[in-house]
Scaffold this active site. Structure first.
Site, PDB file in Angstrom:
ATOM      1  CG  ASP A  63      -2.063   0.967   1.101  1.00  0.00           C
ATOM      2  OD1 ASP A  63      -2.094   1.724   0.103  1.00  0.00           O
ATOM      3  OD2 ASP A  63      -2.929   0.969   1.989  1.00  0.00           O
ATOM      4  CG  ASP A  82      -2.999   3.658  -3.581  1.00  0.00           C
ATOM      5  OD1 ASP A  82      -3.988   3.026  -3.997  1.00  0.00           O
ATOM      6  OD2 ASP A  82      -3.032   4.359  -2.557  1.00  0.00           O
ATOM      7  CD  GLU A  83      -5.219  -1.528  -0.967  1.00  0.00           C
ATOM      8  OE1 GLU A  83      -5.526  -2.280  -0.027  1.00  0.00           O
ATOM      9  OE2 GLU A  83      -5.920  -0.556  -1.328  1.00  0.00           O
TER      10      GLU A  83
END
Length: 454
Positions: free
Chosen positions: A11, A105-106
């Site tokens: 993350d 983003d993960e």
């Protein structure tokens, strides 16, 4: 559950805000808030410096401004974020063929499938190496969780924030989970959390001790059984490399309700262009066009039209969305518009023939695209008559004399620019120009990290 912590969850830390700080030396170490800047805008991401003021994602932007009036408030730059996300996902792909992106983003990574880890020591080494590589390639930081299941890896990465790594050793799950609040578990939202609290259950240990039968009685069979398994640390979900894209859509909330029917149609056309752009970027075409209209009283209307064949033609989507708009009453005012495409399929040449044949069979009725009609240009920023929208705060510009910079703000016929680049050693100088200055233009984002010389 796996006997080794070979599932990794990454993350990125305050991703949008961190990318803006990396791109703008003058904002490093300062509170930065990214999101919609209008009266109805909400916070997308707040830097850790801004979070100290109580600002968080999904908060109304007006409330954020009251909490931190001196923070930097910027419009999102998704072109930059997607570029950085692709760099990060490429690094993850080097670790394993099984990478499951959850957002820009993960992502989850199955390290065992890629031979990148087989025990705790190798998993930790791989995780630390990934963090170093991300910083070297993007200039940003990410937090890593390692565990024997997806649920625990995600919980571990949350504990690791910011810029850390947490490894949960298999066999210690219940001990580690026990003291955590019930909201830690996936699927436990505010309503379920409050229901469990009233039943005297506030920690994960309380759920495990209550037993499956009691949880089923409280929240239902499916949810209760799932809660008990998670509270016991069990999660057998595999890392899935590819998720099927079901739809592509875009929407805008307007600062002031739109009453002019011509303006509403213009906005629908603009959204259709943006939607098709995303559709093409994902490599899909689709059959069903969807129009979403939220009116002045917050009532939301949705209309759809299914074409005879899949398309990624902006003219076809524009016209279909326009027809859907004609069926709706917008006289009271419109606060939000959205255009989407569903029924997606991989783009193929046959799609074009299917659409053309369907149009011909219809004898000119139904969906018609006139080939002589020029496509509307797809500008780098939405061309608007309002200066503030033409020069979005935080977006990149280039001046013929002063070079690269970014918009600090605009209004009353003026735009203020700070001239600096991601690699600038010190904050750049600030200058103000007329909004119609011919030497000033919007530009593409610069790389956050200088390319390595060979």
């Amino acid at each position: 559950m796996r006997p080794a912590p070979t599932i990794l969850h990454l993350d990125m830390d305050a991703f949008f805000a961190a990318a803006e700080q990396a791109a703008k030396p003058s904002l490093r170490g300062k509170p930065v808030v990214v999101g919609g800047l209008g009266p109805r805008g909400v916070v997308s991401t707040a830097s850790y410096e801004a979070r100290r003021f109580g600002i968080h994602s999904a908060m109304p932007m007006a409330q954020a401004r009251r909490l931190a009036p001196n923070a930097a408030y910027l419009v999102p730059r998704f072109t930059l974020y997607r570029t950085v996300s692709e760099q990060v996902m490429e690094l993850l792909g080097q670790l394993s063929p099984l990478v499951e992106p959850l957002s820009l983003d993960e992502a989850f990574v199955d390290l065992e499938a890629g031979g990148s880890a087989f025990d705790s020591a190798s998993a930790r080494a791989t995780g630390e190496g990934l963090r170093r590589d991300i910083r070297a390639v993007t200039g940003l930081t990410g937090s890593v969780g390692l565990a024997g299941s997806k649920m625990l890896a995600k919980i571990a990465s949350e504990q690791a924030k910011p810029d850390g790594l947490v490894l949960m050793e298999p066999g210690t799950e219940r001990e580690l989970l026990g003291p955590m609040g019930v909201r830690t578990l996936p699927g436990v939202g505010p309503a379920t959390g409050e229901h469990l609290r009233r039943a005297g259950m506030t920690t994960v240990a309380d759920l495990a001790e209550a037993g499956e039968d009691e949880l089923v009685r409280l929240v239902g069979k499916a949810h209760g059984a799932s809660l008990y398994r998670m509270a016991s640390g069990h999660d057998d979900r595999p890392v899935v490399a590819e998720r099927e894209t079901k739809s592509v859509s875009v929407e805008d909330t307007f600062d002031v309700d739109l009453h002019d029917r011509v303006r509403v149609r213009t906005e629908v056309d603009r959204l259709a262009e943006r939607c098709v752009r995303r559709l093409r970027e994902s490599g899909h075409s689709g059959r069903t066009i969807v129009l979403k209209v939220r009116r002045y009283d917050f009532s939301t209307l949705t209309r759809s039209e299914t074409l005879r064949g899949p398309t990624d033609d902006p003219g076809v989507v524009r016209e279909a969305a326009g027809r859907l708009l004609e069926s709706l009453d917008t006289t009271g005012g419109v606060r939000l518009l959205g255009v989407g495409v569903t029924g997606l399929t991989d783009y193929t040449q046959e799609d074009l023939f299917a659409q053309a044949a369907a149009d011909a069979d219809a004898g000119g009725a139904g969906v018609v695209h006139e080939p002589d009609e020029p496509e509307a240009p797809l500008p780098q920023a939405d061309a608007e008559p309002v200066a503030e929208r033409h020069w979005p705060a935080g977006h990149d510009v280039r001046h013929a004399e002063f070079g690269a910079g970014w918009v600090q703000g605009s209004g009353v016929g003026r735009v203020t620019v700070r001239f600096e680049e991601p690699t600038s050693v010190v904050p750049g100088r600030v200058r103000t120009f007329r909004t119609d200055d011919p030497d000033l233009a919007l530009s593409e984002p610069l790389p956050l990290v200088a390319p390595r010389s060979l």
